[in-house]
Structures are given as structure tokens and as C-alpha cells.
Scaffold this active site. Sequence first.
Site, mmCIF file in Angstrom:
data_model
loop_
_atom_site.group_PDB
_atom_site.id
_atom_site.type_symbol
_atom_site.label_atom_id
_atom_site.label_comp_id
_atom_site.label_asym_id
_atom_site.label_seq_id
_atom_site.Cartn_x
_atom_site.Cartn_y
_atom_site.Cartn_z
ATOM 1 N N ARG A 52 0.857 -1.186 0.000
ATOM 2 C CA ARG A 52 0.000 0.000 0.000
ATOM 3 C C ARG A 52 0.894 1.236 0.000
ATOM 4 N NH1 ARG A 52 1.777 1.979 3.912
ATOM 5 N NH2 ARG A 52 0.677 3.916 3.532
ATOM 6 N N GLY A 53 0.226 2.402 -0.070
ATOM 7 C CA GLY A 53 0.983 3.641 -0.193
ATOM 8 C C GLY A 53 1.117 3.911 -1.690
ATOM 9 N N ARG A 95 -6.769 -0.108 -7.372
ATOM 10 C CA ARG A 95 -7.099 0.991 -6.448
ATOM 11 C C ARG A 95 -7.246 2.276 -7.272
ATOM 12 N NH1 ARG A 95 -4.174 1.409 -0.900
ATOM 13 N NH2 ARG A 95 -6.167 2.369 -0.367
ATOM 14 N N GLN A 208 -2.642 2.701 9.779
ATOM 15 C CA GLN A 208 -1.327 2.784 9.126
ATOM 16 C C GLN A 208 -0.335 3.588 9.970
ATOM 17 O OE1 GLN A 208 -4.240 3.174 7.522
ATOM 18 N NE2 GLN A 208 -4.141 2.587 5.384
ATOM 19 N N ASP A 249 -1.658 11.001 -2.295
ATOM 20 C CA ASP A 249 -1.978 9.981 -3.306
ATOM 21 C C ASP A 249 -2.147 10.631 -4.665
ATOM 22 O OD1 ASP A 249 -2.676 8.739 -0.642
ATOM 23 O OD2 ASP A 249 -2.748 7.050 -2.027
ATOM 24 N N ASN A 259 -5.437 12.592 0.020
ATOM 25 C CA ASN A 259 -4.589 11.738 0.862
ATOM 26 C C ASN A 259 -5.500 10.979 1.823
ATOM 27 O OD1 ASN A 259 -1.845 10.919 1.546
ATOM 28 N ND2 ASN A 259 -2.171 11.929 3.502
ATOM 29 N N LYS A 260 -4.883 10.135 2.636
ATOM 30 C CA LYS A 260 -5.639 9.267 3.561
ATOM 31 C C LYS A 260 -6.737 10.034 4.283
ATOM 32 C CE LYS A 260 -5.408 5.745 3.999
ATOM 33 N NZ LYS A 260 -6.377 4.902 3.221
HETATM 34 O O1 MRU Z 1 -4.676 3.401 1.723
HETATM 35 P P1 MRU Z 1 -3.201 3.596 1.764
HETATM 36 O O2 MRU Z 1 -2.578 3.116 3.027
HETATM 37 O O3 MRU Z 1 -2.525 3.075 0.529
HETATM 38 O O4 MRU Z 1 -3.045 5.173 1.722
HETATM 39 C C1 MRU Z 1 -1.773 5.774 1.762
HETATM 40 C C2 MRU Z 1 -1.807 7.196 2.071
HETATM 41 O O5 MRU Z 1 -2.794 7.868 1.880
HETATM 42 C C3 MRU Z 1 -0.581 7.793 2.629
HETATM 43 O O6 MRU Z 1 -0.925 8.798 3.512
HETATM 44 C C4 MRU Z 1 0.411 8.390 1.740
HETATM 45 O O7 MRU Z 1 0.550 9.698 1.951
HETATM 46 C C5 MRU Z 1 0.460 8.226 0.346
HETATM 47 S S1 MRU Z 1 1.795 7.130 0.125
HETATM 48 C C6 MRU Z 1 3.266 8.027 0.232
#
Ligand code: MRU
Length: 346
Positions: A52-53, A95, A208, A249, A259-260
Site C-alpha cells: 500500500r501507499g 485501487r 497505518q 496519493d 490523501n488518507k
Molecule cells: O490506503 P493507503 O494506506 O494506501 O493510503 C496511503 C496514504 O494515503 C498515505 O498517507 C500516503 O501519503 C500516500 S503514500 C506516500
Amino acid sequence: MKSFFENDAVELTPDGKELIILDQTLLPNQEKYIHITTAEQLFYAITLLKVRGSHAIGISAALGLAMCMNRFETNDLRVLEKEFLRVKKYLAISRPSAVDLFTDLNRMESCFYEQMSAAEESGEAIDRIKDRLTAEARNIKLEKIKTCLAIAEYGFGLMKPGACIMTYCNAGHLAVSRYGTALGPIFLAQENGYMPKVFVCETRPLLQGARLTAYELGKAGVDATLICDNMASIVMSRKKVDMIFVGADTVAANGDVVNKVGTSGLAILAQHYGVPFYVLCPSQTIDSNRPTGFDVKIEERPGYEVTEMYFEKPSAPIGTKVYNPAFDVTPASMITGIITENGISK
Ligand code: MRU
């Protein structure tokens, strides 16, 4: 800068026929690497967040696409092309919110067609196309790692000795491979004796922050304090938080950041308390095809992640309705600066 993991989070074996991924769902309790040999295994590893990420997803899709081609036996260029496009299309729907996945897969496609026309003209062997695809995927990974070093330098430039940073989700080694984006400057500060302090938001529902960021910072010996997401306000009001570092993201053309989920709430609090809010990501994460953050598709994930996933017993009555968007949009106006390998922009 050194990496605190023995191996990269995503790696291709030297023969290019297996993808090795550190299973992030088992952390922090177990550091287990899984071997992936099919597009289906990779698809599920991505959707189940074993990898992930945003940047690690792009890297694993590119390396995985090369791996699938290396394992595919044919002497017919058209058959190889059909399989390439099938795997690419399949991985692209794993995703939806992180632009790196699409950019890296498209870069692989450009490489494929360049090599294919060269092969058609010169009668080159299919093995050569596979080698070139493998080299391209490896370059995608190496370029991201190099980019992260530059991002880390710029972010570190903002920090003073003893700086206190708040961070969200995980944008470190695990989210890229090696140094990470938002965590890069913190690792650099630690290496330079700045003794940074970090407040890590746990990041519900999938933790996370607690499972991955606290783990990574602990490995690096950084003074990290875990808080529940709803404690961010009291921490900003009562403790010294010099700045907030988060990853991204997708960054839309107008500077909105996807982002998350929870990132935008943190930005609102940061504005209220006057804490600078920085987003760290490669320039590749800026998507000029999305005018605003609201043009990015937000992934919705299953309800059991909220009610069951990290609990021994369900934490809500069975059948409770759940809304579980995985990302949110932070308006550009709330962001102090976006730090890429090219510098800090507002
Ligand atoms: O759902 P995830 O764990 O893949 O989401 C990741 C994120 O949103 C992270 O915060 C991140 O900033 C992006 S990856 C460097």
C-alpha cells in the site's frame, strides 16, 4: 540516508520472475515477505493492502507487469501484446485514488510499444522486449527512491534541531521503498543529530500510523509518540507542534491534495492553531488532468474495516451501516507548501 529495513518493501528477483513484497497487513507483529508470481496474486495484494501507499502501489504494478511478461511464454508478438494489455488493465482497477498507479502503468505501456515497433522493424526477439520492460520497471522504482532523497533534503531544510512534527498515515519506507516522502526529512534529521520528535496519528480505520509509521520511526530510533486521531486538536493546542508532514496519493492541478481520509481534518486544525501544513510527494503525483481534488475518484472500502478488522470482537452492533471512504480532499488554500524533488511550492 540509510534504510532501517533489511530489504526493500517491493523487489523483483534478479531473474525478473517473482515479485517480493513485505506484507504490510502483518506489521508490526511480523516482518514477512511474500512471493508473487501472478497478476491475480498482485491484484489481491494491492486491494488487501499487503502492499500500500501510492508510490509503492505504482512500483509494484510496474514491476508486477514486467514479472507477468517474463513468465508468459509465446513467440508471437501479438499474443504478448494482448496479454500485456490484459494485465495492465486488470492491475489499473486495483485501487482508484493514487495517480502513480496509472502513470507508472502508462509508462510501461509506452515502453512496450516502443520496443514492439523496434522488434517489428528489426525482427528482435521477444526476450529483448521482456528485458527492456524489466529494466523500465526497475528504473521507475530507482527514480522514485532518488526523488525521495531530494524531497527529504528540502523537508529537512525546514526543520530546526529538536523540531516536533505531526504526521498522518504512513508515507515512509513502506509507502515507497527505502526513505519515503513525509518521513524522509525526519529520518534525515535523526541521522544529523537533530533529535526530532514526532506525534504519530494512529489513522483509523486501518491504523497505518500506529502499525506502520510508529514501527518505522521506532526502527530509526526517532522519539515518536502515538496519539488517537481525535487527540490531534488537544496536542496542537497544548504541545509544541512545529509543523505537519503528510504524503499524497494525488495532487490536483489546482493544488488540492487527495490523501488518507482524515488528512483534511488535520489541515483544518492546523489552520486553526497556526501550524504549518506541508505535503511531501514526487512531482509525478501532481495530476494535471484533474482540475481539482473533487475530480479524483475516492475509493470506498468495505464496512468491516471499520467495525471488525483490528478488533478481537466486532466493535459495533452487527449490521451497523458503515461509510468508509479511504481518502479525502484537502483544499490547496489550507496547505502551507508542497515539497517535491524540485523544491517547495505554494
Ligand atoms: O490506503 P493507503 O494506506 O494506501 O493510503 C496511503 C496514504 O494515503 C498515505 O498517507 C500516503 O501519503 C500516500 S503514500 C506516500
